[in-house]
Design an enzyme around this catalytic site. Structure first.
Site: not given
Length: 201
Positions: A32-36
């Site tokens: 998913g989102c690499f921030w997560c």
């Protein structure tokens, strides 16, 4: 400084560098989102560095905007560097299944698109075998088919600077509060109640 002392200092520096390299290992994963994923893996003891980036596609040096078009083939990923004396590759991979929904097709949560797919990119045959073994074990505990790709790592492209340490820098932004913080809280509780066993010596 006398030449002999300079040579001695350089030898010490080289030895320290080689020692640090020997202690470090890494693997590239996407969920998913690499921030997560960045925020998730920073909770895991033994992880020494996380770098957000792009991998799994065909375009060199992709930009965030290019990846978002889904035309490059890249996924948003994180390069997880870790100290194998403190956490094993098997533990890094086991935590991967806890960090996202590996059964979702076409994205992760409300983040839809192939760039958000579940993926493990291996650097060598040992990592490939470990990833396949870990996925098979995770499938035993899932009622839905796991969709995670396991593919060779051909190149890892670090993302733009503003993507690095995003949750740490912007914890109160809307996406961080609504999406990342609940995941971090869940994983922190998991690690407190069932921490990874220490690697055997």
């Amino acid at each position: 400084m006398p030449p002999s002392r300079i040579l001695a200092a350089l030898a010490t520096l080289l030895a320290m560098t080689l020692m640090n390299q020997a202690k470090a290992d890494s693997i590239v994963v996407g969920g998913g989102c690499f921030w997560c994923m960045d925020a998730a893996y920073k909770l895991l003891p033994g992880v020494t560095r996380i770098t957000c980036g792009y991998a799994g596609g065909s375009v060199p040096h992709p930009s965030y905007e290019q990846v978002c078009t889904e035309g490059t083939g890249h996924a948003e990923v994180v390069k997880v560097e870790f100290d194998p004396a403190k956490v094993t590759l098997a533990q890094i991979l086991g935590y991967f299944w806890e960090s996202h929904d590996s059964t979702q097709v076409g994205g992760q949560g409300n983040d839809m698109g192939s760039q958000y797919r579940s993926i493990i990119l291996y650097a060598d045959p040992a990592q490939k075998a470990a990833a396949e073994k870990s996925r098979a074990e995770a499938q035993k505990h899932s009622s839905e088919p796991i969709t995670t790709e396991i593919v060779p790592l051909t190149a890892f492209w670090p993302a733009e600077d503003y993507h690095q340490d995003y949750f740490e820098k912007h914890p109160d932004r809307a996406y961080c509060s609504a999406v990342i913080r609940p995941k971090v809280d869940k994983l922190r509780h998991l690690l407190q109640t069932a921490p990874p066993a220490a690697p055997s010596s």
